[in-house]
Design a protein around this motif. Structure first.
Motif, PDB file in Angstrom:
ATOM      1  N   ASP A  39      43.570  46.287  42.139  1.00  0.00           N
ATOM      2  CA  ASP A  39      44.950  45.867  42.396  1.00  0.00           C
ATOM      3  C   ASP A  39      45.552  45.198  41.167  1.00  0.00           C
ATOM      4  OD1 ASP A  39      44.769  46.804  44.992  1.00  0.00           O
ATOM      5  OD2 ASP A  39      44.492  44.811  45.888  1.00  0.00           O
ATOM      6  N   ALA A  40      44.762  44.327  40.522  1.00  0.00           N
ATOM      7  CA  ALA A  40      45.251  43.588  39.350  1.00  0.00           C
ATOM      8  C   ALA A  40      45.571  44.525  38.192  1.00  0.00           C
ATOM      9  CB  ALA A  40      44.211  42.553  38.921  1.00  0.00           C
ATOM     10  N   LEU A 141      39.706  42.136  34.353  1.00  0.00           N
ATOM     11  CA  LEU A 141      38.269  41.950  34.246  1.00  0.00           C
ATOM     12  C   LEU A 141      37.816  40.760  35.074  1.00  0.00           C
ATOM     13  CD1 LEU A 141      37.831  39.358  32.149  1.00  0.00           C
ATOM     14  CD2 LEU A 141      38.438  41.087  30.459  1.00  0.00           C
ATOM     15  N   THR A 142      36.526  40.748  35.389  1.00  0.00           N
ATOM     16  CA  THR A 142      35.906  39.633  36.098  1.00  0.00           C
ATOM     17  C   THR A 142      34.732  39.108  35.286  1.00  0.00           C
ATOM     18  OG1 THR A 142      34.511  41.185  37.338  1.00  0.00           O
ATOM     19  CG2 THR A 142      36.518  40.392  38.424  1.00  0.00           C
ATOM     20  N   VAL A 198      49.457  37.135  31.266  1.00  0.00           N
ATOM     21  CA  VAL A 198      48.073  36.930  31.683  1.00  0.00           C
ATOM     22  C   VAL A 198      48.014  36.002  32.895  1.00  0.00           C
ATOM     23  CG1 VAL A 198      45.795  36.076  31.007  1.00  0.00           C
ATOM     24  CG2 VAL A 198      47.220  37.312  29.348  1.00  0.00           C
ATOM     25  N   ARG A 199      47.247  36.404  33.866  1.00  0.00           N
ATOM     26  CA  ARG A 199      46.997  35.587  35.052  1.00  0.00           C
ATOM     27  C   ARG A 199      45.492  35.542  35.294  1.00  0.00           C
ATOM     28  NH1 ARG A 199      51.446  35.061  33.888  1.00  0.00           N
ATOM     29  NH2 ARG A 199      53.374  35.187  35.133  1.00  0.00           N
ATOM     30  N   LEU A 266      38.817  36.247  38.000  1.00  0.00           N
ATOM     31  CA  LEU A 266      39.507  37.524  37.851  1.00  0.00           C
ATOM     32  C   LEU A 266      40.735  37.284  36.984  1.00  0.00           C
ATOM     33  CD1 LEU A 266      40.351  40.446  38.497  1.00  0.00           C
ATOM     34  CD2 LEU A 266      41.294  39.606  40.659  1.00  0.00           C
ATOM     35  N   ALA A 267      40.774  37.949  35.838  1.00  0.00           N
ATOM     36  CA  ALA A 267      41.912  37.801  34.920  1.00  0.00           C
ATOM     37  C   ALA A 267      42.497  39.162  34.621  1.00  0.00           C
ATOM     38  CB  ALA A 267      41.465  37.123  33.630  1.00  0.00           C
ATOM     39  N   HIS A 268      43.814  39.180  34.380  1.00  0.00           N
ATOM     40  CA  HIS A 268      44.470  40.460  34.077  1.00  0.00           C
ATOM     41  C   HIS A 268      45.705  40.184  33.243  1.00  0.00           C
ATOM     42  CE1 HIS A 268      47.481  39.661  37.326  1.00  0.00           C
ATOM     43  NE2 HIS A 268      46.457  39.047  37.876  1.00  0.00           N
ATOM     44  N   GLY A 269      46.109  41.209  32.512  1.00  0.00           N
ATOM     45  CA  GLY A 269      47.291  41.091  31.677  1.00  0.00           C
ATOM     46  C   GLY A 269      47.831  42.450  31.307  1.00  0.00           C
TER      47      GLY A 269
END
Length: 272
Positions: A39-40, A141-142, A198-199, A266-269
């Motif tokens: 989803d991210a 990524l995690t 980035v979150r 869990l980070a995404h950008g």
């Protein structure tokens, strides 16, 4: 781009030939964040997706189920063979970070599930994942969080009680490559790698397993902790198991199953 570090040289043999043992034990745990990870990264029908460090192929299979066109890579040949069998609709290849055999901007989305924990150059890895993601595409990524969940420390506590200590020959990540395993630390790593918007969020859950299943992973030599356990004498291994049997009662429910708290990030950008 990449130079193989001492950490990489130590990490890769630990996983050599361990694909089936991992699939039988820790794979289910590591698959838990996959829906949120996809989803991210905005993985949807028709998207060109790269799953890096695919392992048994859990994220690749889930992306294929969404209708994505999936390429998956792993540095361990036994994992590649297993993923090829379990996700025949994906293009599965052997490749090791931080050097990927793809053109700039080749993918709409790139995901890396618990991969950053296993590379010697995390900053170069993020830069490489960004490179192969198209402008406007997303990277997610995690990693395991620090401090870890209580369930993550159970086996380590048992080994410590049995007198097992980390040997000098097992290298840690170089200090100049390391970063805090916190929401701020991972957010900073992705921003430094050129990601925008980035979150990062903390994921917590309780992994349910039998005591036998949870012990079977390290007893089969899976991951660094398994490598450390299986390198001990039979007497020490038996004492670690005895301590584990005592400590695991803290997590046992009325049905005898263990409920093991875990924590991950869990980070995404977005790529510009």
């Amino acid at each position: 781009m990449g130079t193989v570090t001492v950490f990489d040289e130590s990490e890769r043999p630990i996983w050599a030939g361990r694909a089936q043992a991992y699939a039988d034990t820790f794979a289910r745990l590591c698959a838990h964040p996959v829906p949120l990870l996809l989803d991210a990264a905005a993985v949807a029908d028709g998207a060109r997706v790269l799953d890096v460090g695919t392992g048994t192929g859990a994220a690749a299979a889930a992306a294929c189920a969404r209708g994505a066109k999936v390429t998956a890579v792993d540095a361990e040949p036994s994992m590649v063979r297993l993923a090829e069998r379990s996700v025949p609709e994906a293009d599965v290849r052997l490749a090791a970070l931080p050097d990927l055999p793809f053109a700039d901007g080749e993918f709409d989305a790139v995901v890396a599930n618990f991969v950053l924990n296993h590379v010697g150059r995390p900053r170069a890895t993020v830069a490489e994942l960004r490179r192969v993601t198209r402008v406007g595409g997303r990277l997610a990524l995690t990693i395991w969080a620090a401090p870890p969940g209580a369930g993550q420390t159970l086996i380590g506590r048992a080994m410590q009680a049995a007198g097992v200590t980390r040997p000098d020959h097992l290298p840690s990540l170089d200090s100049h490559e390391d970063f805090p395993r916190t929401t701020d630390g991972l957010t900073g790593l992705l921003r430094a790698g050129g990601l925008r918007e980035v979150r990062c969020e903390l994921l917590t859950w309780e992994h349910r397993a039998t005591a036998e299943e949870w012990w079977a992973g390290p007893a089969s030599g899976v991951a660094c902790i398994g490598h450390l356990l299986t390198s001990q004498t039979p007497h020490v291994i038996a004492e670690a198991k005895r301590q584990y049997d005592l400590l695991s009662g803290e997590f046992a429910g009325p049905d005898g199953m263990l409920s093991l708290p875990h924590a991950a990030l869990l980070a995404h950008g977005r790529v510009e």
